[in-house]
Motif scaffolding. Sequence first.
Motif, PDB file in Angstrom:
ATOM      1  N   MET A  27     -30.138 -54.043  38.111  1.00 52.91           N
ATOM      2  CA  MET A  27     -29.698 -52.546  37.675  1.00 52.91           C
ATOM      3  C   MET A  27     -30.699 -51.633  38.200  1.00 52.91           C
ATOM      4  O   MET A  27     -31.919 -51.746  37.856  1.00 52.91           O
ATOM      5  CB  MET A  27     -29.641 -52.517  36.258  1.00 52.91           C
ATOM      6  CG  MET A  27     -29.250 -51.172  35.845  1.00 52.91           C
ATOM      7  SD  MET A  27     -27.416 -50.639  36.053  1.00 52.91           S
ATOM      8  CE  MET A  27     -26.698 -51.903  34.878  1.00 52.91           C
ATOM      9  N   ARG A  28     -30.250 -50.638  39.041  1.00 50.48           N
ATOM     10  CA  ARG A  28     -31.202 -49.413  39.365  1.00 50.48           C
ATOM     11  C   ARG A  28     -30.767 -48.157  38.503  1.00 50.48           C
ATOM     12  O   ARG A  28     -29.665 -47.806  38.565  1.00 50.48           O
ATOM     13  CB  ARG A  28     -31.322 -49.330  40.785  1.00 50.48           C
ATOM     14  CG  ARG A  28     -32.128 -47.896  41.299  1.00 50.48           C
ATOM     15  CD  ARG A  28     -32.031 -48.151  42.908  1.00 50.48           C
ATOM     16  NE  ARG A  28     -33.330 -49.328  43.177  1.00 50.48           N
ATOM     17  CZ  ARG A  28     -33.622 -49.440  44.188  1.00 50.48           C
ATOM     18  NH1 ARG A  28     -33.116 -48.767  45.402  1.00 50.48           N
ATOM     19  NH2 ARG A  28     -34.540 -50.303  44.520  1.00 50.48           N
ATOM     20  N   LEU A  29     -31.759 -47.490  38.102  1.00 46.37           N
ATOM     21  CA  LEU A  29     -31.657 -46.287  37.280  1.00 46.37           C
ATOM     22  C   LEU A  29     -32.323 -45.245  37.875  1.00 46.37           C
ATOM     23  O   LEU A  29     -33.327 -45.213  38.074  1.00 46.37           O
ATOM     24  CB  LEU A  29     -31.906 -46.403  35.841  1.00 46.37           C
ATOM     25  CG  LEU A  29     -31.440 -45.135  34.923  1.00 46.37           C
ATOM     26  CD1 LEU A  29     -31.173 -45.664  33.421  1.00 46.37           C
ATOM     27  CD2 LEU A  29     -32.556 -44.150  34.823  1.00 46.37           C
ATOM     28  N   VAL A  39     -25.238 -49.940  28.897  1.00 53.34           N
ATOM     29  CA  VAL A  39     -26.509 -49.199  29.212  1.00 53.34           C
ATOM     30  C   VAL A  39     -26.795 -48.079  28.169  1.00 53.34           C
ATOM     31  O   VAL A  39     -25.870 -47.251  28.139  1.00 53.34           O
ATOM     32  CB  VAL A  39     -26.732 -48.700  30.456  1.00 53.34           C
ATOM     33  CG1 VAL A  39     -28.040 -47.908  30.894  1.00 53.34           C
ATOM     34  CG2 VAL A  39     -26.318 -49.667  31.749  1.00 53.34           C
ATOM     35  N   ALA A  40     -27.615 -48.394  27.107  1.00 53.11           N
ATOM     36  CA  ALA A  40     -27.713 -47.216  26.217  1.00 53.11           C
ATOM     37  C   ALA A  40     -28.524 -46.075  26.821  1.00 53.11           C
ATOM     38  O   ALA A  40     -29.652 -46.361  27.084  1.00 53.11           O
ATOM     39  CB  ALA A  40     -28.499 -47.575  24.973  1.00 53.11           C
ATOM     40  N   ILE A  41     -28.415 -44.912  26.702  1.00 54.18           N
ATOM     41  CA  ILE A  41     -28.966 -43.709  27.190  1.00 54.18           C
ATOM     42  C   ILE A  41     -29.288 -43.021  25.886  1.00 54.18           C
ATOM     43  O   ILE A  41     -28.538 -42.507  25.248  1.00 54.18           O
ATOM     44  CB  ILE A  41     -28.273 -42.711  28.338  1.00 54.18           C
ATOM     45  CG1 ILE A  41     -27.820 -43.663  29.522  1.00 54.18           C
ATOM     46  CG2 ILE A  41     -29.427 -41.712  28.636  1.00 54.18           C
ATOM     47  CD1 ILE A  41     -28.898 -44.335  29.992  1.00 54.18           C
ATOM     48  N   GLN A  51     -27.175 -47.568  40.145  1.00 56.72           N
ATOM     49  CA  GLN A  51     -25.869 -47.927  39.267  1.00 56.72           C
ATOM     50  C   GLN A  51     -25.444 -46.840  38.494  1.00 56.72           C
ATOM     51  O   GLN A  51     -24.389 -46.786  37.881  1.00 56.72           O
ATOM     52  CB  GLN A  51     -26.123 -49.328  38.752  1.00 56.72           C
ATOM     53  CG  GLN A  51     -25.587 -50.639  39.738  1.00 56.72           C
ATOM     54  CD  GLN A  51     -26.682 -50.721  40.501  1.00 56.72           C
ATOM     55  OE1 GLN A  51     -27.977 -50.760  40.259  1.00 56.72           O
ATOM     56  NE2 GLN A  51     -26.449 -50.615  41.927  1.00 56.72           N
ATOM     57  N   ILE A  52     -26.555 -46.129  37.786  1.00 60.05           N
ATOM     58  CA  ILE A  52     -26.645 -44.983  36.653  1.00 60.05           C
ATOM     59  C   ILE A  52     -27.545 -44.112  36.994  1.00 60.05           C
ATOM     60  O   ILE A  52     -28.454 -44.224  37.495  1.00 60.05           O
ATOM     61  CB  ILE A  52     -26.629 -45.605  35.381  1.00 60.05           C
ATOM     62  CG1 ILE A  52     -26.136 -44.616  34.358  1.00 60.05           C
ATOM     63  CG2 ILE A  52     -28.094 -46.176  35.080  1.00 60.05           C
ATOM     64  CD1 ILE A  52     -26.061 -45.021  32.919  1.00 60.05           C
ATOM     65  N   LYS A 110     -28.368 -40.807  45.873  1.00 59.65           N
ATOM     66  CA  LYS A 110     -27.502 -41.710  45.400  1.00 59.65           C
ATOM     67  C   LYS A 110     -26.933 -42.588  46.579  1.00 59.65           C
ATOM     68  O   LYS A 110     -26.939 -43.830  46.470  1.00 59.65           O
ATOM     69  CB  LYS A 110     -26.204 -41.408  44.799  1.00 59.65           C
ATOM     70  CG  LYS A 110     -26.550 -40.591  43.442  1.00 59.65           C
ATOM     71  CD  LYS A 110     -25.703 -39.935  42.665  1.00 59.65           C
ATOM     72  CE  LYS A 110     -24.685 -41.231  41.959  1.00 59.65           C
ATOM     73  NZ  LYS A 110     -23.814 -40.927  41.175  1.00 59.65           N
ATOM     74  N   ARG A 111     -26.939 -41.891  47.857  1.00 60.25           N
ATOM     75  CA  ARG A 111     -26.435 -42.662  48.752  1.00 60.25           C
ATOM     76  C   ARG A 111     -27.618 -43.520  49.431  1.00 60.25           C
ATOM     77  O   ARG A 111     -27.391 -44.727  49.941  1.00 60.25           O
ATOM     78  CB  ARG A 111     -26.192 -41.595  49.900  1.00 60.25           C
ATOM     79  CG  ARG A 111     -25.778 -42.234  51.397  1.00 60.25           C
ATOM     80  CD  ARG A 111     -26.088 -41.172  52.436  1.00 60.25           C
ATOM     81  NE  ARG A 111     -27.347 -40.731  52.738  1.00 60.25           N
ATOM     82  CZ  ARG A 111     -27.799 -39.694  53.218  1.00 60.25           C
ATOM     83  NH1 ARG A 111     -26.815 -38.848  53.631  1.00 60.25           N
ATOM     84  NH2 ARG A 111     -29.168 -39.282  53.337  1.00 60.25           N
ATOM     85  N   ASP A 112     -28.974 -43.082  49.215  1.00 57.39           N
ATOM     86  CA  ASP A 112     -29.949 -44.062  50.028  1.00 57.39           C
ATOM     87  C   ASP A 112     -30.467 -44.950  48.914  1.00 57.39           C
ATOM     88  O   ASP A 112     -30.948 -45.944  49.186  1.00 57.39           O
ATOM     89  CB  ASP A 112     -31.023 -42.955  50.383  1.00 57.39           C
ATOM     90  CG  ASP A 112     -30.431 -42.044  51.590  1.00 57.39           C
ATOM     91  OD1 ASP A 112     -29.765 -42.646  52.312  1.00 57.39           O
ATOM     92  OD2 ASP A 112     -31.218 -40.947  51.704  1.00 57.39           O
TER      93      ASP A 112
END
Length: 267
Positions: free
Chosen positions: A1-3, A112-114, A32-33, A26-28
Amino acid sequence: MRLLFVGDTVGNMGVSMLQEYLPKLKRDLKPQITVVNGENATAVGRGISQRVYKQIMSAGADVITLGNHAWNNAEILDFIDQTPNLIRPANYPGPDVPGRGYTIVNVNGKQVAIINLQGLVFMDNLNNPFDTINAILEQVGAKTDYQFIDFHAETTSEKMAIARYLDGRVSALVGTHTHVQTSDYRVLPAGTAFMSDAGMTGPYDSILGMQTDLILKRFITQRPVQFKVAETGSGILSGCVIDLSDRTGLATKIRPILINPDHPYSN
């Protein structure tokens, strides 16, 4: 997962920087969030409006966090209860606080809790954030795979203290509010990613997003001055990207993102 997390968005230029660079990031980076702090995002640099909320979401945010200016634009009361991906600090006191202090996002079957919290030192007298996060984690810890906290606070010591307190219990805690990106990003010993402040997104030719001449006048004269958001010059975008283990839910890596004329964007 990448944030991907982007720090305090300030004024019209902050929104413009998001619109220009968030799609590229976001493109590069392929997060995921994506989470953006928008508590200074109106043209006057305080609070958020529904129009600006929609602009930030359209630029690519999945969740928008706030801070001590959450209520400065009264319009927020008209829509915050209907927008679960717009959250304010969870430790506001009282039983009937508008909005919510955290949200849970489903990302490819992972929860995912933010979470948004505000510090106390040199800030408003809210509920104790240590007690508040304990209560939140009791509610969501077992049913979420990852937990990210935007800790909106003034002092690095308070930010470091709560990060150490939560080390191994949450995926990441990143500070906002001071508008200056810090170089202390790291994964703590028990696996929580930490950074004292993600920095700001907005006018680069400014003092913390405000017109330089007005801030100088305040310091030189020691008399009240009405601050105004800088509207000219170049822009800055600050934040960080965090990699999280699919197995443990804890962090494996955190690195800063900084885009300005001295650090031009390159993928």
